[in-house]
Write an enzyme that holds these catalytic residues in place. Structure first.
Site, PDB file in Angstrom:
ATOM      1  N   ASP A 103       7.031  10.409  -5.548  1.00 14.27           N
ATOM      2  CA  ASP A 103       6.539   9.795  -4.437  1.00 14.27           C
ATOM      3  C   ASP A 103       7.393   9.562  -3.157  1.00 14.27           C
ATOM      4  O   ASP A 103       7.221   8.672  -2.525  1.00 14.27           O
ATOM      5  CB  ASP A 103       5.516   8.886  -4.466  1.00 14.27           C
ATOM      6  CG  ASP A 103       4.650   8.552  -3.493  1.00 14.27           C
ATOM      7  OD1 ASP A 103       4.379   9.393  -2.582  1.00 14.27           O
ATOM      8  OD2 ASP A 103       3.992   7.502  -3.037  1.00 14.27           O
ATOM      9  N   TYR A 123      -2.423   0.656  -1.128  1.00 16.67           N
ATOM     10  CA  TYR A 123      -2.378   0.318  -2.551  1.00 16.67           C
ATOM     11  C   TYR A 123      -2.041  -1.184  -2.536  1.00 16.67           C
ATOM     12  O   TYR A 123      -1.459  -1.790  -3.501  1.00 16.67           O
ATOM     13  CB  TYR A 123      -1.453   1.277  -3.189  1.00 16.67           C
ATOM     14  CG  TYR A 123      -1.743   2.371  -3.439  1.00 16.67           C
ATOM     15  CD1 TYR A 123      -2.980   2.724  -4.367  1.00 16.67           C
ATOM     16  CD2 TYR A 123      -1.379   3.413  -2.838  1.00 16.67           C
ATOM     17  CE1 TYR A 123      -3.460   4.081  -4.562  1.00 16.67           C
ATOM     18  CE2 TYR A 123      -1.701   4.995  -3.093  1.00 16.67           C
ATOM     19  CZ  TYR A 123      -2.700   5.130  -4.009  1.00 16.67           C
ATOM     20  OH  TYR A 123      -3.250   6.376  -4.055  1.00 16.67           O
ATOM     21  N   GLY A 124      -1.923  -1.792  -1.397  1.00 13.56           N
ATOM     22  CA  GLY A 124      -1.763  -3.334  -1.465  1.00 13.56           C
ATOM     23  C   GLY A 124      -0.671  -3.871  -0.166  1.00 13.56           C
ATOM     24  O   GLY A 124      -0.804  -3.270   0.887  1.00 13.56           O
ATOM     25  N   GLY A 167       3.489  -5.605   6.075  1.00 12.40           N
ATOM     26  CA  GLY A 167       3.103  -4.294   5.790  1.00 12.40           C
ATOM     27  C   GLY A 167       1.829  -4.234   5.034  1.00 12.40           C
ATOM     28  O   GLY A 167       1.764  -4.995   4.158  1.00 12.40           O
ATOM     29  N   LYS A 168       0.856  -3.307   5.209  1.00 15.86           N
ATOM     30  CA  LYS A 168      -0.196  -2.951   4.536  1.00 15.86           C
ATOM     31  C   LYS A 168      -0.479  -1.700   4.246  1.00 15.86           C
ATOM     32  O   LYS A 168       0.210  -1.002   5.013  1.00 15.86           O
ATOM     33  CB  LYS A 168      -1.583  -3.596   5.184  1.00 15.86           C
ATOM     34  CG  LYS A 168      -1.550  -5.120   5.208  1.00 15.86           C
ATOM     35  CD  LYS A 168      -3.024  -5.554   5.940  1.00 15.86           C
ATOM     36  CE  LYS A 168      -3.095  -7.164   5.850  1.00 15.86           C
ATOM     37  NZ  LYS A 168      -4.436  -7.486   6.087  1.00 15.86           N
TER      38      LYS A 168
END
Length: 504
Positions: free
Chosen positions: A331, A214-215, A210-211
């Site tokens: 979040d 934030y990273g 996963g991308k």
């Protein structure tokens, strides 16, 4: 020696007050002044002389005494400097001695030690100043180094220490959750700092799963066990630090909170990387899971109940030696909820979390410039009316977002053979990447909420889920359900569940 001093003082007093013989000053008659007379030799309260005198005398073991009178002898006494035993004052106008107050020199303790060299302070001053500067510089350097080590979780090198890990039976965790009892940190929230560094250095990255902005998230391998490695971008260092801080200081061991293993700052390909190593869950996020799978009602409830259990655990403060502060996520969204192999959910990504303790009434907001996901923001956040000094306000925003997660689950639930494709909340009202103003108009100005599918009313269980969503979306934050109430209601709805099945 002391007796001699007081004899001299008495002699000076007598001379000053005109009681003894001395060098006679013969003033003319016109020079005489009237003076206040207050001493043992006064016959009247007024006397005449060439000048008026005030003498302050301190005798051994007694308080200082003030004597007033006239003077005509030994005028040189008027020029004497005050000492610790006597102070002599002269004035030349009538009654000028009436309201005069005098002070003695500070008492000095006799010392038989030799006098200090006058040059010694000139030598010692610069030396002491230099030593102070060196000490302050050393202290400042030590504090900076300590702060850096604390942020990076680096306290010293452990090398290739041998570790004894015990496998956990909960969920589908592939790494051991706990060290043997004599090696734990006491927090129950992960491995000790030094062990974390060793684990991180032994992890091999296998594939990127996963991308995001934030990273990246990678599946890693540690001694044949699968782990998840979240690699933070340099601009999101505060999220890495915050999540590391919370996991290492708070008791977060719970089936429905992502299991933390280690955190480290490492160097790969000549660049610094911030790693957060957690349990690996092959189903990925709830967002990914819902795009691939449709749900039977009981599986939908299983996912919802387990996510609610995780949120309730975050929100509650637990007291005692094995306690934890209350935590608000800030979040919450389907991308930050993972699906385990047993088809339960666990909550992840605490980079924006807020902590609060009732005992100290301290609200720990952290220092992260990152904001939550705009699509999931509550109306009070969008119109900037949230009370940032009140912990309950942050919990209420979590409830709003949790209602949106329930809506995502409900859309993918099969009722009477009908199911809808996955869509994010407000998909039909805002663009794919909505701006702050887009969301503010829809949620605050138009007061819109996602449309609840009518087919939920056909199922007695899911109709209760629909009502719960509405109660999570009240415009008044304090009127929304609590995480504990959501958890208990969902558990009641899911009584006597059938074994959940995934429908492809």
């Amino acid at each position: 020696m002391t007796l001699g001093i007081f004899r001299r003082v008495f002699l000076m007093l007598s001379v000053a007050l005109g009681l003894t013989k001395g060098d006679l000053v013969k003033p003319s008659r016109g020079q005489l002044v009237n003076c206040t007379c207050e001493n043992p030799h006064c016959k009247r309260p007024i006397c005449q002389g060439a000048w008026c005198t005030v003498v302050l005398v301190r005798e051994q073991g007694r308080h200082p005494q003030v004597y007033r009178g006239c003077g005509s002898l030994n005028q040189e006494l008027c020029l004497g400097r005050p000492t610790e035993f006597v102070n002599h004052h002269c004035c030349y106008r009538s009654f000028c001695n009436h309201n005069v107050s005098l002070m003695l020199e500070a008492t000095q303790t006799p010392s038989e030690e030799p006098e200090v060299d006058a040059h010694l302070p000139l030598i010692l001053g610069p030396v002491l100043a230099l030593l102070v500067l060196v000490a302050l510089g050393t202290l400042g350097l030590w504090r900076v180094r300590r702060r850096q080590e604390k942020q990076r979780g680096l306290h010293s090198d452990l090398g290739e220490s041998s570790l004894i890990l015990k496998a956990s039976e909960q969920g589908d965790s592939m790494l051991g959750d706990f060290l043997v009892s004599d090696c734990t940190t006491g927090s129950g929230s992960g491995l000790p700092f030094l062990v974390q560094r060793t684990v991180a250095r032994q992890v091999a990255l296998v594939e990127c799963v996963g991308k995001g902005r934030y990273g990246e998230v990678w599946r890693g391998s540690w001694h044949g066990e699968s782990v998840a490695v979240k690699i933070f971008s340099s601009r999101d260092e505060q999220s890495w630090f915050r999540e590391t801080e919370i996991y290492n200081t708070v008791l977060l061991r719970h089936d429905n909170i992502l299991g933390f293993i280690a955190s480290d700052m490492t160097s790969r390909n000549s660049s610094t990387q911030l790693w957060l190593i957690t349990h690996y869950h092959e189903h990925g996020s709830l967002y990914d899971f819902l795009q691939r799978q449709t749900l039977e009602p009981q599986l939908a409830l299983r996912l919802a109940v387990s996510a609610a259990c995780g949120l309730a655990h975050l929100h509650v403060e637990i007291f005692g030696t094995q306690g934890k502060p209350a935590i608000a996520h800030r979040d919450l969204k389907s991308r930050n909820v993972l699906v385990k192999s047993n088809l339960q959910c666990c909550i992840a990504d605490l980079g924006l979390a807020v902590m609060h303790s009732q005992s100290s009434d301290y609200l720990d907001i952290g220092n992260n410039p990152r904001v939550g996901t705009k699509r999931y923001m509550a109306p009070e956040v969008l119109d900037e009316q949230i009370r940032t000094d009140c912990f309950e306000s942050y919990k209420w925003t979590d409830i709003w977002a949790f209602g949106l997660v329930l809506w995502e689950i409900a859309r993918r639930t099969i009722i009477n053979g009908i199911v809808e494709d996955y869509r994010p909340p407000f998909y039909d009202m805002v663009p794919n990447d909505p701006s702050f103003e887009d969301m503010k108009k829809v949620v605050c100005v138009d007061q819109q909420t996602p449309t609840i599918p009518n087919r939920l009313a056909a199922d007695p269980v899911l109709s209760g889920l629909a009502q719960m969503m509405r109660e999570c979306w009240y415009p008044n934050p304090s009127a929304r359900l609590t995480a504990l109430r959501i958890k208990k209601t969902l558990q009641k709805l899911s009584q006597n569940p059938e074994k959940p099945k995934v429908i492809h």
